[in-house]
Design a protein around this motif. Structure first.
Motif, PDB file in Angstrom:
ATOM      1  N   THR D  40       0.866  -1.213  -0.010  1.00  0.00           N
ATOM      2  CA  THR D  40       0.094  -0.041  -0.066  1.00  0.00           C
ATOM      3  C   THR D  40       0.802   1.249  -0.048  1.00  0.00           C
ATOM      4  O   THR D  40       0.675   2.189  -0.447  1.00  0.00           O
ATOM      5  CB  THR D  40      -0.952  -0.137   1.371  1.00  0.00           C
ATOM      6  N   ASN D  41       1.963   1.265   0.732  1.00  0.00           N
ATOM      7  CA  ASN D  41       2.948   2.411   0.901  1.00  0.00           C
ATOM      8  C   ASN D  41       3.427   2.584  -0.596  1.00  0.00           C
ATOM      9  O   ASN D  41       3.331   3.725  -0.931  1.00  0.00           O
ATOM     10  CB  ASN D  41       4.169   2.052   1.988  1.00  0.00           C
ATOM     11  N   ARG D  44       1.115   3.941  -3.177  1.00  0.00           N
ATOM     12  CA  ARG D  44       0.789   5.435  -2.953  1.00  0.00           C
ATOM     13  C   ARG D  44       1.963   5.988  -3.598  1.00  0.00           C
ATOM     14  O   ARG D  44       2.047   7.073  -4.330  1.00  0.00           O
ATOM     15  CB  ARG D  44       0.870   5.675  -1.394  1.00  0.00           C
ATOM     16  N   ILE D  73       9.204  10.814  -0.725  1.00  0.00           N
ATOM     17  CA  ILE D  73       9.316  11.398   0.773  1.00  0.00           C
ATOM     18  C   ILE D  73       8.125  11.900   1.019  1.00  0.00           C
ATOM     19  O   ILE D  73       7.492  11.641   2.208  1.00  0.00           O
ATOM     20  CB  ILE D  73      10.335  12.434   0.799  1.00  0.00           C
ATOM     21  N   GLN D  74       7.148  12.534   0.196  1.00  0.00           N
ATOM     22  CA  GLN D  74       6.003  13.162   0.624  1.00  0.00           C
ATOM     23  C   GLN D  74       4.639  12.304   0.921  1.00  0.00           C
ATOM     24  O   GLN D  74       3.971  12.587   1.503  1.00  0.00           O
ATOM     25  CB  GLN D  74       5.830  14.469  -0.228  1.00  0.00           C
ATOM     26  N   LYS D  75       4.769  11.197   0.265  1.00  0.00           N
ATOM     27  CA  LYS D  75       3.542  10.414  -0.099  1.00  0.00           C
ATOM     28  C   LYS D  75       3.874   8.936   0.493  1.00  0.00           C
ATOM     29  O   LYS D  75       2.773   8.502   0.987  1.00  0.00           O
ATOM     30  CB  LYS D  75       3.272  10.224  -1.453  1.00  0.00           C
ATOM     31  N   VAL D  76       4.907   8.477   0.841  1.00  0.00           N
ATOM     32  CA  VAL D  76       4.996   7.237   1.299  1.00  0.00           C
ATOM     33  C   VAL D  76       4.765   7.040   2.755  1.00  0.00           C
ATOM     34  O   VAL D  76       4.300   6.253   3.246  1.00  0.00           O
ATOM     35  CB  VAL D  76       6.358   6.437   0.541  1.00  0.00           C
ATOM     36  N   GLY D  77       5.715   7.663   3.440  1.00  0.00           N
ATOM     37  CA  GLY D  77       5.729   7.473   4.951  1.00  0.00           C
ATOM     38  C   GLY D  77       6.193   6.327   5.062  1.00  0.00           C
ATOM     39  O   GLY D  77       7.037   5.634   4.462  1.00  0.00           O
ATOM     40  N   GLY D  78       6.030   5.707   6.315  1.00  0.00           N
ATOM     41  CA  GLY D  78       6.688   4.404   6.722  1.00  0.00           C
ATOM     42  C   GLY D  78       8.032   4.538   6.698  1.00  0.00           C
ATOM     43  O   GLY D  78       8.685   5.499   6.649  1.00  0.00           O
ATOM     44  N   ALA D  79       8.712   3.221   6.677  1.00  0.00           N
ATOM     45  CA  ALA D  79      10.007   3.265   6.567  1.00  0.00           C
ATOM     46  C   ALA D  79      10.742   3.235   5.137  1.00  0.00           C
ATOM     47  O   ALA D  79      11.719   4.041   4.947  1.00  0.00           O
ATOM     48  CB  ALA D  79      10.692   1.753   6.925  1.00  0.00           C
ATOM     49  N   PRO D  82      11.088   7.302   3.408  1.00  0.00           N
ATOM     50  CA  PRO D  82      12.423   8.267   3.643  1.00  0.00           C
ATOM     51  C   PRO D  82      13.570   7.163   3.028  1.00  0.00           C
ATOM     52  O   PRO D  82      14.716   7.875   2.450  1.00  0.00           O
ATOM     53  CB  PRO D  82      12.654   8.232   5.203  1.00  0.00           C
ATOM     54  N   LEU D  83      13.462   5.994   2.988  1.00  0.00           N
ATOM     55  CA  LEU D  83      14.744   5.176   2.416  1.00  0.00           C
ATOM     56  C   LEU D  83      14.764   5.300   0.818  1.00  0.00           C
ATOM     57  O   LEU D  83      15.866   5.749   0.546  1.00  0.00           O
ATOM     58  CB  LEU D  83      14.344   3.789   2.779  1.00  0.00           C
ATOM     59  N   THR D  86      15.632   9.023   0.081  1.00  0.00           N
ATOM     60  CA  THR D  86      16.945   9.478   0.477  1.00  0.00           C
ATOM     61  C   THR D  86      17.695   8.793  -0.653  1.00  0.00           C
ATOM     62  O   THR D  86      18.732   9.727  -1.093  1.00  0.00           O
ATOM     63  CB  THR D  86      17.454   8.989   1.806  1.00  0.00           C
TER      64      THR D  86
END
Ligand code: ADP
Ligand code: ADP
Ligand code: MG
Ligand code: MG
Ligand code: MG
Ligand code: MG
Lengths: 330, 195, 330, 195
Positions: D40-41, D44, D73-79, D82-83, D86
């Motif tokens: 789901t992440n 998105r 960065i702006q839509k996934v969230g979770g771990a 940012p991974l 980045t």
């Protein structure tokens, strides 16, 4: 059945014990009963009409969670889904009477009505003045002279809040009874279940629903409702319940209060989503919502479901609803 | 016909035994058209009656019925507590009159139920067992068939009092749990009378 | 899956909308985000260090339910069980900074830690002073340098209450961070599940348990625990969890606080029964309970289960815990 | 070897397509050892990347990777937000250097993951796919077998970072969801390189 309990027979006393021990600054247990009474310093300081409610257990936080300054003076807990007995109600009445009489708030079930009635007769023998109001807000049941009439459900919490706040402000017994009855006449509730509750002594859910079915018009004791249908989006559920409820009000102008109530097994997340849809639809219908509340207020054990309560309210009632209160659960 | 104290004691003892052994059935009947607790409620009452009778052996019929009434009132709760409680309390008061026939006694209990419940026959409650039994006793025609017929009749009724009334038409086809527990009461009576 | 929702993708925005609309006197939504910030008059009047928390949704009332005078300044809601994104956290930080810096309360999950870290970097670019504390109270997970470490679970609510009360009293950012870390070091939690949660996007429970089985050591995101066993009486469950937790405290004298937390689908009735057993066992072990709280504080959607949190507490912390607070859910 | 802008666009497009069509698989992998939302992440994220690329056609490789990074960065969230964010952000900065080889680019992304996650190979994360791919590219031996071997290796590892680490030994025998989504990334790369 999986439940975090010990012996089924000990459920109510152990629950009440847990409740009073973790809230000793607010409430205490009346010796030899499963009734709780206010234990805050203001209880003795500010004398007022006593407000006593009660009923079968399994609807927590109703009623013990609403004992405190500005709401109930005492609450009597019966066995699960079973009215408390007259002797316990009588003890609660005598514990809270401060010479100004006691108002009994009873939900409209044969058992509750009869047991509170017997308790009233007992207390009147002690010259305590008693008045009773009977909450019957569940519009999914037809009201007729030839039936038990409508059930008392989630709207009970609103009645207890308004009448409790009015009692704190010094209103006398007769006026409280009149106010309470007027409030009751203006509260309408309807509920749906996704999954029935499991009464511990029974051990299985009260009824079965398919994986995609909900039941409309359920009561808070696993009473079945008026229709089983496929589940629909929250929005459509909200619209359906609103339509049913608004039909009961001849006048849709002025202030209204709403309560979105979780049945015990439904998370707050779903309750807020449903509340959002309710507010959208009421806004579209130009109904003015001046007070709203969301949460597990009047539950039915582990039932999954939700109820919607709409109240047509005087400005005073909105004020009473908004007043801060010191209870476990309001 | 009158009941002697020793027989009346047997009656109550048989009744509480049946309540204890039929808890599940009563709960199931109540699950269908009520809230599923009538068996549990009556079991609690049965235990309280047994305990009260053991604590103090009643010396009169009035004592026996009063002890039964108080145990029911204080321990059952729900609708059935005040109902059975009121019926036995009224019976306890009436039985002080030595001339009271058994059929009158049961009618007085039935009237107590009607007063407390603000109800009458035909509403699919325990009254629909009590009243036919009372009638049959008066006509000296009381036997198991009276109870069976009463239950059969109750089954077909639409409830207009108590929780089952919320179901309206859907309450049809189910035996009322309170009618069933009252059936146990009067089946116990038959056992005593048949001896 | 039966849930009272609309589209799965709209769950969080609709929930937040429902929450702020039904509590407009307490909180408001930050435009374009699913973060909420205090909206009470005191927020502007009494300047203080900002306290921001947040995380994945599905744990309601955490965190938005704890926004208010004496607790959080803002809360950021991510998708269900998914850390919020840095831009949203950054918005919350800037909305609450009153020149005295902002403390971030983060639960110890890779995602939360990384996203809050990115937000911190963004806010520091605006010269906002930021400190972060990471809650890791779940002792069912081993702590080791070579793992993610312990998870943040129900104890988070206690951290937010204590730190929030201290911030209201005027404590500065550095001291708040020190206090928060000290509090975290003294909180231990362990949880059990009777039934796993159903993540809406997944559609079925995260794991299956037999009709008489419970799982010990679960997390608040359906993380499985350390053992599956047959359910036992509440008393024995309480004793088992207490024994596990007390082992973590070298010193069992002095004040303790307890939190009995429902996971979302478990009724208050069972929580109070369990709390009663916990108090019995702690009394038997001569552990002094100076504060106790029971309720659905940190949930896991519709999970059925319970967690027990025990905190060794300074007298000050007990005072902070008991201070009245104006939030939706504390 | 370097990637042209047109190929890099194809790469990202194929990647987001795979993410969208494999949402359920990724959720199921994450249900086994995590919290069930990785699919789901990433879905998105995939939608956000597609929307961002449609909104403004990137004109440079740096643009493309930066747009991808920001969307993640702006839509996934979770771990994973940012991974991946980045990794692509670092790649976007580095690709401004015209001499950068594809293998270097992937190594820079991998280093970004390690920095953000405070992690390394062997911890049962997406890094256990990125690093072998980077190594294979350097050795000019990159093909499907590298990815297959990496996933096979990941399966046998005990997790020490991310949610799966809570399961300790029990995390063994499962493919890490982030490793699988990264496998889609590099399978997309193979499709582009193979053309
Ligand atoms: N108003 C009434 N008059 C007569 N009998 C009643 C009335 N209300 C309920 N009953 C009887 O009580 C029975 C239910 O008892 P019980 O289940 O113990 O109480 P509750 O309904 O409170 O759960 C019904 O089956 C019916 O026979
Ligand atoms: N510290 C870390 N270092 C590298 N990768 C990590 C780390 N933590 C998590 N991951 C990766 O992230 C994936 C999980 O992503 P996702 O499910 O979207 O986030 P969450 O765990 O917050 O639910 C894991 O499968 C793993 O590959
Ligand atoms: Mg009942
Ligand atoms: Mg019943
Ligand atoms: Mg997640
Ligand atoms: Mg995940």
């Amino acid at each position: 059945m999986k439940k975090i309990i010990n012996n089924v027979e000990d459920i109510v006393p152990e629950m009440i014990s847990g409740l009073v021990r973790t809230n000793a600054d607010l409430v205490k247990q009346i010796d030899g009963t499963t009734a709780v009474v206010r234990n805050d310093p203001k209880f003795k300081e500010n004398k007022q009409v006593g407000i006593v409610s009660g009923g079968g257990s399994g609807h927590e936080p109703l009623h013990a969670g609403y004992v405190g300054d500005g709401m109930l003076s005492a609450a009597v807990a019966g066995e699960v889904f079973t009215s408390p007995t007259p002797d316990q109600i009588y003890e609660a009445i005598t514990a809270v009477d401060q010479g100004q009489g006691v108002l009994l708030i009873v939900k409209n079930y044969s058992g509750d009505v009869m047991n509170f009635d017997m308790a009233k007769e007992m207390a009147e023998a002690d010259d305590i003045e008693i008045k009773t109001i009977v909450v019957d807000d569940d519009i999914s049941v037809k009201n007729s002279e030839f039936t038990q009439g409508k059930r008392g459900v989630a709207g009970t919490a609103l009645v207890e809040k308004i009448v409790g706040a009015a009692a704190r402000s010094g209103m006398n017994l007769a006026d409280l009874a009149t106010l309470g009855q007027k409030v009751i006449d203006n509260i309408k509730t309807i509920g749906i279940a996704l999954h029935a509750a499991t009464v511990p002594a029974v051990g299985h859910p009260g009824f079965e629903l398919g994986d995609d079915e909900i039941e409309y018009g359920i009561g808070i004791h696993n009473e079945r409702g008026y229709a089983v249908e496929k589940i629909r989006p929250a929005k459509e559920l909200a619209n359906e319940l609103i339509e049913k409820i608004l039909k009961e009000f001849s006048d849709q102008s002025g202030d209204f209060a709403i309560l979105v109530n979780g049945m015990g097994g439904t998370p707050l997340m779903e309750q807020y989503i449903f509340a959002n849809d309710v507010l959208n639809e009421l806004a579209a219908k130009k109904v003015k919502v001046s007070f709203s509340k969301v949460g597990n207020l009047v539950t039915s054990l582990d039932m999954q479901g939700i109820s919607l309560t709409i109240m047509k309210a005087d400005a005073d009632w909105i004020k009473y609803l908004k007043e801060p209160v010191t209870t476990i659960a309001w | 016909m009158k009941l002697e104290l020793v027989d009346a004691k047997k009656w109550i003892t048989l009744f509480v035994e049946k309540l204890e052994s039929n808890q599940t059935i009563l709960n199931e009947l109540d699950t269908a058209i009520g809230d599923g607790d009538h068996g549990t409620n009556m079991k609690r009452g049965a235990e309280a009656v047994t305990a009260a009778l053991e604590k103090k052996e009643p010396e009169t019929l009035a004592d026996l019925y009063k002890t039964t009434a108080f145990a029911m009132i204080q321990k059952v709760g729900g609708a059935s507590g005040p109902l059975y409680g009121t019926a036995f309390l009224d019976m306890s008061k009436a039985v002080k009159n030595d001339d009271l026939e058994l059929s009158d006694l049961i009618q007085i209990g039935t009237d107590g139920l009607k007063r407390r419940g603000e109800s009458d026959t035909g509403m699919k409650t325990m009254i629909d067992v009590w009243q036919p039994v009372s009638d049959a006793l008066k006509a000296d025609k009381f036997d198991q068939s009276v109870i069976d017929a009463a239950l059969e009749n109750v089954k077909g009724l639409v409830a207009t009092k108590g929780r089952a009334s919320y179901l309206e038409e859907k309450s049809k086809g189910h035996i009322d749990p309170g009618a069933q527990s009252s059936a146990y009461l009067f089946e116990s009576l038959i056992e005593v009378l048949g001896e």
